[in-house]
Design a protein around this motif. Structure first.
Motif, short mmCIF file in Angstrom:
data_model
loop_
_atom_site.label_atom_id
_atom_site.label_comp_id
_atom_site.label_asym_id
_atom_site.label_seq_id
_atom_site.Cartn_x
_atom_site.Cartn_y
_atom_site.Cartn_z
N LEU A 164 0.83 -1.21 0.00
CA LEU A 164 0.00 0.00 0.00
C LEU A 164 0.86 1.26 0.00
O LEU A 164 0.69 2.16 -0.83
CB LEU A 164 -0.92 -0.01 1.22
N TYR A 165 1.80 1.32 0.93
CA TYR A 165 2.63 2.51 1.06
C TYR A 165 3.52 2.72 -0.16
O TYR A 165 3.66 3.83 -0.68
CB TYR A 165 3.47 2.40 2.33
N ASP A 166 4.11 1.62 -0.66
CA ASP A 166 4.97 1.73 -1.84
C ASP A 166 4.17 2.17 -3.06
O ASP A 166 4.68 2.91 -3.91
CB ASP A 166 5.65 0.39 -2.12
N ALA A 167 2.92 1.71 -3.16
CA ALA A 167 2.07 2.09 -4.30
C ALA A 167 1.80 3.59 -4.28
O ALA A 167 1.86 4.26 -5.32
CB ALA A 167 0.75 1.32 -4.26
N ILE A 168 1.53 4.13 -3.11
CA ILE A 168 1.26 5.57 -3.00
C ILE A 168 2.53 6.36 -3.31
O ILE A 168 2.48 7.37 -4.03
CB ILE A 168 0.73 5.90 -1.59
N LYS A 169 3.67 5.91 -2.80
CA LYS A 169 4.92 6.59 -3.10
C LYS A 169 5.23 6.56 -4.59
O LYS A 169 5.81 7.50 -5.13
CB LYS A 169 6.08 5.95 -2.31
N ALA A 170 4.80 5.49 -5.25
CA ALA A 170 5.07 5.35 -6.69
C ALA A 170 4.10 6.17 -7.54
O ALA A 170 4.29 6.27 -8.75
CB ALA A 170 4.99 3.88 -7.10
N GLY A 171 3.08 6.75 -6.91
CA GLY A 171 2.17 7.63 -7.65
C GLY A 171 0.75 7.13 -7.82
O GLY A 171 -0.04 7.75 -8.53
N ALA A 172 0.39 6.01 -7.17
CA ALA A 172 -0.98 5.51 -7.28
C ALA A 172 -1.96 6.46 -6.61
O ALA A 172 -1.67 7.04 -5.57
CB ALA A 172 -1.09 4.12 -6.64
N THR A 173 -3.12 6.62 -7.24
CA THR A 173 -4.17 7.49 -6.70
C THR A 173 -5.21 6.70 -5.91
O THR A 173 -6.01 7.28 -5.20
CB THR A 173 -4.87 8.24 -7.86
N GLY A 174 -5.19 5.39 -6.06
CA GLY A 174 -6.14 4.56 -5.34
C GLY A 174 -5.56 3.19 -5.05
O GLY A 174 -4.63 2.73 -5.72
N TYR A 175 -6.11 2.54 -4.01
CA TYR A 175 -5.68 1.20 -3.63
C TYR A 175 -6.91 0.46 -3.15
O TYR A 175 -7.44 0.73 -2.07
CB TYR A 175 -4.62 1.26 -2.54
N LEU A 176 -7.40 -0.46 -3.97
CA LEU A 176 -8.64 -1.18 -3.68
C LEU A 176 -8.39 -2.68 -3.61
O LEU A 176 -7.61 -3.22 -4.39
CB LEU A 176 -9.67 -0.89 -4.77
N LEU A 177 -9.07 -3.33 -2.69
CA LEU A 177 -8.97 -4.78 -2.59
C LEU A 177 -9.99 -5.44 -3.51
O LEU A 177 -11.08 -4.90 -3.71
CB LEU A 177 -9.20 -5.22 -1.14
N LYS A 178 -9.65 -6.59 -4.05
CA LYS A 178 -10.51 -7.26 -5.00
C LYS A 178 -11.80 -7.79 -4.37
O LYS A 178 -12.66 -8.31 -5.09
CB LYS A 178 -9.76 -8.39 -5.70
N GLU A 179 -11.94 -7.65 -3.07
CA GLU A 179 -13.17 -8.09 -2.42
C GLU A 179 -14.33 -7.11 -2.63
O GLU A 179 -15.47 -7.42 -2.32
CB GLU A 179 -12.93 -8.23 -0.91
N ILE A 180 -14.06 -5.93 -3.17
CA ILE A 180 -15.14 -4.96 -3.37
C ILE A 180 -16.02 -5.38 -4.54
O ILE A 180 -15.64 -6.20 -5.38
CB ILE A 180 -14.60 -3.53 -3.58
N SER A 181 -17.22 -4.81 -4.60
CA SER A 181 -18.16 -5.18 -5.65
C SER A 181 -17.80 -4.50 -6.97
O SER A 181 -17.08 -3.50 -7.00
CB SER A 181 -19.58 -4.77 -5.25
N THR A 182 -18.33 -5.04 -8.07
CA THR A 182 -18.08 -4.44 -9.38
C THR A 182 -18.67 -3.03 -9.45
O THR A 182 -18.09 -2.16 -10.11
CB THR A 182 -18.67 -5.32 -10.49
N ASP A 183 -19.81 -2.81 -8.81
CA ASP A 183 -20.39 -1.47 -8.79
C ASP A 183 -19.43 -0.48 -8.13
O ASP A 183 -19.30 0.67 -8.57
CB ASP A 183 -21.72 -1.46 -8.03
N GLU A 184 -18.76 -0.93 -7.09
CA GLU A 184 -17.82 -0.05 -6.38
C GLU A 184 -16.57 0.20 -7.22
O GLU A 184 -15.97 1.27 -7.12
CB GLU A 184 -17.47 -0.66 -5.02
N VAL A 185 -16.17 -0.77 -8.02
CA VAL A 185 -15.05 -0.53 -8.94
C VAL A 185 -15.40 0.58 -9.92
O VAL A 185 -14.63 1.50 -10.14
CB VAL A 185 -14.69 -1.82 -9.71
N CYS A 186 -16.60 0.51 -10.49
CA CYS A 186 -17.05 1.54 -11.43
C CYS A 186 -17.12 2.90 -10.75
O CYS A 186 -16.71 3.92 -11.31
CB CYS A 186 -18.41 1.17 -12.02
N ALA A 187 -17.66 2.93 -9.53
CA ALA A 187 -17.75 4.19 -8.79
C ALA A 187 -16.37 4.76 -8.50
O ALA A 187 -16.15 5.97 -8.57
CB ALA A 187 -18.52 3.97 -7.48
N ALA A 188 -15.42 3.88 -8.19
CA ALA A 188 -14.06 4.33 -7.90
C ALA A 188 -13.40 4.91 -9.15
O ALA A 188 -12.71 5.92 -9.07
CB ALA A 188 -13.23 3.16 -7.37
N ILE A 189 -13.62 4.29 -10.29
CA ILE A 189 -13.06 4.81 -11.55
C ILE A 189 -13.58 6.21 -11.80
O ILE A 189 -12.83 7.13 -12.15
CB ILE A 189 -13.42 3.87 -12.72
#
Length: 249
Positions: free
Chosen positions: A121-146
């Protein structure tokens, strides 16, 4: 595709050029959000692509099976969003994140992964990621996050947000105070907003908490980023914790 995700992430607020369609919960955009899907499991990629293509305001412009291919595709396609796994062969998502920011600076990267490791998580943010989501979330939530990330929000699964704050606290304890430099001064209201951003709240929730308009929250966030000379909400929180501008106990 049957949901390979389960519930949990709060959806981000939307603003900017989007407009709500009365009674539908959808938002109109001048152009669909262009997404590059990166995952080493072909079945997952294809399933996610099928789901995203059912959304009128989201367009999957390409897919990649590892980080090296992701960098090539990002340079060629210049997507708005890169939805990418963390651990992949040849080149992992975090390493690819840094390279993608070089070849496609405007692309926003959202990690979609099974890894709940604080280091990832921390390395992803340092590398420039704007989001970090676990695959346990619903497909609707993936669309909302995008949509939320496309509109300037940062998105992070709540369970990971708690780990991020723990990492911030550890980072402060490790910081050598003699190396700190004076930080730009934030107003009391900006500090209030930044603290709420650090807890994972989106603009709409912050507005309700502080009894101000959502546009006012957006203005505060923009001012915070300008003062700190940073590009994202997550970067602002990391900076503020490092420089002891705010404390989260």
């Amino acid at each position: 595709m049957a949901d390979g995700f389960g519930p949990t992430m709060p959806a981000g607020s939307r603003g900017g050029t989007t407009a709500a369609v009365r009674g539908t919960g959808r938002f109109e955009r001048p152009e669909p959000v262009r997404v590059l899907v990166v995952d080493d499991h072909e079945l997952f990629r294809r399933g996610l692509e099928i789901v995203l293509q059912t959304e009128e305001d989201i367009e999957v412009v390409g897919e990649a099976g590892d980080g090296a291919e992701a960098v090539e595709k990002a340079a060629d396609l210049l997507p708005d969003i890169v939805l990418m796994d963390v651990r992949m062969p040849r080149r992992g998502g975090i390493e690819a994140c840094t390279a993608i920011k070089e070849v496609a600076p405007s692309a926003k990267i959202v990690m979609l992964t099974i890894s709940d490791e604080e280091a990832d998580l921390y390395d992803a943010i340092k590398a420039g990621a704007t989001g970090y989501l676990l695959k346990e979330i619903s497909t609707d939530e993936v669309c909302a996050a995008i949509r939320a990330v496309a509109d300037g929000q940062s998105q992070i699964s709540p369970s990971m947000a708690a780990k991020l704050l723990t990492e911030f606290k550890s980072m402060i304890q490790r910081t050598d105070e003699s190396k700190l430099v004076p930080a730009p001064r934030l107003t009391d209201r900006e500090l209030e907003v930044l603290k709420l951003v650090a807890t994972g709240m989106n603009n709409r929730d912050i507005a309700k908490e502080l009894f101000i308009s959502e546009n006012t929250v957006k203005n505060h966030v923009r001012n915070i980023l300008e003062k700190l000379q940073l590009h994202s909400r997550m970067e602002a929180v990391v900076y503020a914790m490092r420089e002891k501008i705010l404390e989260i106990r």
